[in-house]
Scaffold this motif. Sequence first.
Motif, PDB file in Angstrom:
ATOM      1  N   ASP A 180      51.472  34.138  33.414  1.00 48.45           N
ATOM      2  CA  ASP A 180      50.767  32.916  33.595  1.00 48.45           C
ATOM      3  C   ASP A 180      50.243  32.066  32.144  1.00 48.45           C
ATOM      4  OD1 ASP A 180      48.236  33.889  32.442  1.00 48.45           O
ATOM      5  OD2 ASP A 180      47.483  34.764  34.516  1.00 48.45           O
ATOM      6  N   GLU A 199      44.050  33.884  41.455  1.00 51.76           N
ATOM      7  CA  GLU A 199      44.361  34.262  42.809  1.00 51.76           C
ATOM      8  C   GLU A 199      45.013  33.071  43.731  1.00 51.76           C
ATOM      9  OE1 GLU A 199      43.892  37.433  43.689  1.00 51.76           O
ATOM     10  OE2 GLU A 199      44.885  37.205  45.808  1.00 51.76           O
ATOM     11  N   LYS A 226      48.738  32.964  44.284  1.00 51.17           N
ATOM     12  CA  LYS A 226      49.393  34.143  44.886  1.00 51.17           C
ATOM     13  C   LYS A 226      49.648  33.673  46.315  1.00 51.17           C
ATOM     14  CE  LYS A 226      48.062  38.640  45.528  1.00 51.17           C
ATOM     15  NZ  LYS A 226      47.408  39.712  45.385  1.00 51.17           N
ATOM     16  N   GLY A 245      46.770  41.358  37.504  1.00 56.31           N
ATOM     17  CA  GLY A 245      47.469  41.647  38.918  1.00 56.31           C
ATOM     18  C   GLY A 245      48.128  40.661  39.745  1.00 56.31           C
ATOM     19  N   ASP A 257      51.788  40.975  41.196  1.00 54.56           N
ATOM     20  CA  ASP A 257      52.019  41.158  42.732  1.00 54.56           C
ATOM     21  C   ASP A 257      53.182  40.212  42.932  1.00 54.56           C
ATOM     22  OD1 ASP A 257      50.166  43.191  43.007  1.00 54.56           O
ATOM     23  OD2 ASP A 257      48.788  41.777  44.309  1.00 54.56           O
ATOM     24  N   THR A 311      48.424  43.399  31.628  1.00 54.52           N
ATOM     25  CA  THR A 311      47.823  42.755  30.525  1.00 54.52           C
ATOM     26  C   THR A 311      46.594  42.718  30.759  1.00 54.52           C
ATOM     27  OG1 THR A 311      48.378  40.419  31.066  1.00 54.52           O
ATOM     28  CG2 THR A 311      49.732  41.373  29.623  1.00 54.52           C
ATOM     29  N   SER A 312      45.966  42.947  32.101  1.00 53.83           N
ATOM     30  CA  SER A 312      44.617  43.067  32.066  1.00 53.83           C
ATOM     31  C   SER A 312      44.222  44.391  32.462  1.00 53.83           C
ATOM     32  CB  SER A 312      44.196  42.299  33.559  1.00 53.83           C
ATOM     33  OG  SER A 312      44.463  42.726  34.713  1.00 53.83           O
ATOM     34  N   LYS A 334      53.208  48.372  45.332  1.00 56.45           N
ATOM     35  CA  LYS A 334      52.784  47.378  46.483  1.00 56.45           C
ATOM     36  C   LYS A 334      52.670  45.907  45.742  1.00 56.45           C
ATOM     37  CE  LYS A 334      49.236  49.911  48.947  1.00 56.45           C
ATOM     38  NZ  LYS A 334      47.976  49.663  49.542  1.00 56.45           N
ATOM     39  N   THR A 374      42.323  40.333  23.582  1.00 56.01           N
ATOM     40  CA  THR A 374      42.034  39.017  24.143  1.00 56.01           C
ATOM     41  C   THR A 374      41.556  39.007  25.526  1.00 56.01           C
ATOM     42  OG1 THR A 374      44.431  38.993  25.033  1.00 56.01           O
ATOM     43  CG2 THR A 374      43.904  37.950  22.567  1.00 56.01           C
TER      44      THR A 374
HETATM   45  N1  LIG Z   1      49.375  45.935  43.826  1.00 55.97           N
HETATM   46  C1  LIG Z   1      48.395  46.550  43.788  1.00 55.97           C
HETATM   47  O1  LIG Z   1      48.406  47.751  44.004  1.00 55.97           O
HETATM   48  C2  LIG Z   1      46.962  46.065  43.562  1.00 55.97           C
HETATM   49  C3  LIG Z   1      45.806  46.772  43.124  1.00 55.97           C
HETATM   50  C4  LIG Z   1      44.766  46.178  42.891  1.00 55.97           C
HETATM   51  C5  LIG Z   1      44.671  44.647  42.707  1.00 55.97           C
HETATM   52  N2  LIG Z   1      45.674  44.030  43.042  1.00 55.97           N
HETATM   53  C6  LIG Z   1      45.751  42.594  42.624  1.00 55.97           C
HETATM   54  O2  LIG Z   1      45.659  42.189  41.394  1.00 55.97           O
HETATM   55  C7  LIG Z   1      44.818  41.076  41.290  1.00 55.97           C
HETATM   56  C8  LIG Z   1      43.824  40.978  40.315  1.00 55.97           C
HETATM   57  O3  LIG Z   1      44.396  41.262  39.271  1.00 55.97           O
HETATM   58  P1  LIG Z   1      43.651  41.086  37.955  1.00 55.97           P
HETATM   59  O4  LIG Z   1      42.251  41.349  37.846  1.00 55.97           O
HETATM   60  O5  LIG Z   1      44.331  41.474  36.899  1.00 55.97           O
HETATM   61  O6  LIG Z   1      43.582  39.500  37.824  1.00 55.97           O
HETATM   62  P2  LIG Z   1      44.426  38.158  37.393  1.00 55.97           P
HETATM   63  O7  LIG Z   1      45.826  38.634  37.214  1.00 55.97           O
HETATM   64  O8  LIG Z   1      43.942  37.065  37.924  1.00 55.97           O
HETATM   65  O9  LIG Z   1      43.935  38.348  35.818  1.00 55.97           O
HETATM   66  C9  LIG Z   1      42.462  38.128  35.523  1.00 55.97           C
HETATM   67  C10 LIG Z   1      42.346  36.986  34.516  1.00 55.97           C
HETATM   68  O10 LIG Z   1      42.513  37.500  33.427  1.00 55.97           O
HETATM   69  C11 LIG Z   1      43.516  36.545  32.386  1.00 55.97           C
HETATM   70  N3  LIG Z   1      44.357  37.698  31.548  1.00 55.97           N
HETATM   71  C12 LIG Z   1      45.099  38.701  31.896  1.00 55.97           C
HETATM   72  N4  LIG Z   1      45.454  39.501  30.785  1.00 55.97           N
HETATM   73  C13 LIG Z   1      44.854  38.855  29.885  1.00 55.97           C
HETATM   74  C14 LIG Z   1      44.950  39.140  28.492  1.00 55.97           C
HETATM   75  N5  LIG Z   1      45.360  40.291  28.081  1.00 55.97           N
HETATM   76  N6  LIG Z   1      44.134  38.224  27.668  1.00 55.97           N
HETATM   77  C15 LIG Z   1      43.380  37.281  28.249  1.00 55.97           C
HETATM   78  N7  LIG Z   1      43.518  36.906  29.370  1.00 55.97           N
HETATM   79  C16 LIG Z   1      44.208  37.888  30.249  1.00 55.97           C
HETATM   80  C17 LIG Z   1      44.296  36.006  33.379  1.00 55.97           C
HETATM   81  O11 LIG Z   1      45.145  34.987  33.069  1.00 55.97           O
HETATM   82  C18 LIG Z   1      43.243  35.760  34.482  1.00 55.97           C
HETATM   83  O12 LIG Z   1      42.639  34.646  34.165  1.00 55.97           O
HETATM   84  C19 LIG Z   1      44.366  40.498  42.859  1.00 55.97           C
HETATM   85  O13 LIG Z   1      45.443  39.652  43.402  1.00 55.97           O
HETATM   86  C20 LIG Z   1      44.620  41.931  43.490  1.00 55.97           C
HETATM   87  O14 LIG Z   1      45.215  41.566  44.888  1.00 55.97           O
HETATM   88  C21 LIG Z   1      46.800  44.537  43.264  1.00 55.97           C
END
Ligand SMILES: NC(=O)c1ccc[n+]([C@@H]2O[C@H](COP(=O)([O-])OP(=O)(O)OC[C@H]3O[C@@H](n4cnc5c(N)ncnc54)[C@H](O)[C@@H]3O)[C@@H](O)[C@H]2O)c1
Length: 370
Positions: A49, A80, A83, A112, A116, A136-137, A149, A179
Amino acid sequence: MSRPIALDVAVPSEDLSYTVRVGAGLLDGIGGLLTRELPRARRVRVISDDNVWPLHGETLEASLVSAGLDVSVQTISPGERSKTPAQLLELVSGALAAGLSRHDVVVALGGGVVGDIAGLTAALFMRGIPVVQCPTSLLAQVDASVGGKVAVDLPEGKNLLGAFHFPRAVVIDPTVLQTLPDDELGCGLAEMLKHGALFSTEHWQELLDHSEAIYDRDPDVLGRLVATSVALKAACVSRDPLEMAGAGKGRVLLNLGHTVGHAIEQASKFELKHGQCVGLGLIATARISARRGLAGAELEDIVVHALRRLRLPIDLERWLRPPVVTDVDAALRHDKKREKSTVTYIGLRELGEPVVESLRVDEILGLLRG
Ligand SMILES: NC(=O)c1ccc[n+]([C@@H]2O[C@H](COP(=O)([O-])OP(=O)(O)OC[C@H]3O[C@@H](n4cnc5c(N)ncnc54)[C@H](O)[C@@H]3O)[C@@H](O)[C@H]2O)c1
C-alpha cells in the motif's frame, strides 16, 4: 540480535504445511528464501500500500532483484476502503499485464488489508498461484497473515467474498514495526492479549511485563512475543484449518472479544479501530462471564489492568449509555454469527480457560449494563 525463529504450521486436511519465520532483518534476505521455497518462480508481483511501500519497499525489492527475480509492484490506497471486488480485479489484471505465469508468486507487503486482498488475488489468478505474506502491521503479523483466510468486503458486509488460500511462507520482520504508529501497534497488542486470554497466561503476563520495550519497538522483545502469539494462533488453526470443528475445539475460539467488539466498532462509525474494540470486547467478556457465574468478578479488573498497561482504551461504559447504546444494540442484532436470535459467544472461566456458549442477543446488553 536474536536468531530468527521458524514455526511450522500444519494444515492436515489439505496435506500441507508452511513455515512462519520471525526475525529482525529477514526482509533483507527474502530473495534467497523465495528462490529456495519456489525454485520455478521467475516473476514476483509485489502488492503493497501507499504507506508501506515507500517505507519498506526498497529493502524487499533489492533483495528480490539480487536473487535474480523479475520484480514488479502494484500499490493500493491504505485502509479497509481498498478491500473491494473492483480493487481485486485491478490486481488480477495487473498480475496478468506483468506477465505472471502459474509458477510465479505474489508477495504481500503490508498490513491485514494488503494481506487479505493480495492473498485473494493469488488464490484466483490462473486458479491459484503461491502467495508469500510479509506482514508489516503488528495485527497482520500475529493474526491476519497466519491461517489462510483471504477476502475482500462487499457492500453487505466485511470479508464476504473470500477463500482459504494458505501462504507458501510467512516472513515476519519485527524491525518494520519501527514505523508503525502507536495506535496501530495497540491494535495488534489487543489480539495478542486475546491469544494469551485463550491459550496462555504466561503470554498474557509477558505482554504486560514488556509493555515499555514493546512501545520502544525493541526488535528482540517484539520478535519473541510475536513468535509466541503466532504459535498460539497456529496451533488453534492447525486443529481446525477450515473452521469446521465443533464448539470449543477450533477457530471459533478466536472470536473471543469480537461479538461486542464488532458491535462497538460499527457503533463508533469506525472512530475506534478494530483492535481497540477487541480490547473493549475483552472487558465485556469478563463482565458477562462473571454475571453468568462462570468467572469471578476480579476477572474484569485483570483485563482492565492489562489494557491500561498496553495503552488501549478501557471506557466500555461510554458505549453502554444512551444514545449510542442503541447503535451497539442494532449492530449486535446484525452479528453475522447470529443464528436466529442467539450468538455463539466465547466466555472465560479465567485467563486461559475459554468456554463456548450460546447467548441470546437480547441478553448481552442486559448482562453488560447489570
Ligand atoms: N485473514 C485473517 O485471518 C484476518 C485476521 C484479522 C484481520 N484481518 C483483516 O486485516 C485488516 C486489518 O489489518 P491491519 O490492522 O493491519 O490494517 P491495515 O492493513 O489497514 O494497516 C493499518 C495501517 O497501518 C499502515 N501500516 C502497516 N504497516 C505499517 C508499517 N510497518 N509502518 C507504517 N505504517 C504501516 C497501513 O498502511 C494502514 O494505514 C482488516 O481488513 C481485517 O479484516 C484478516
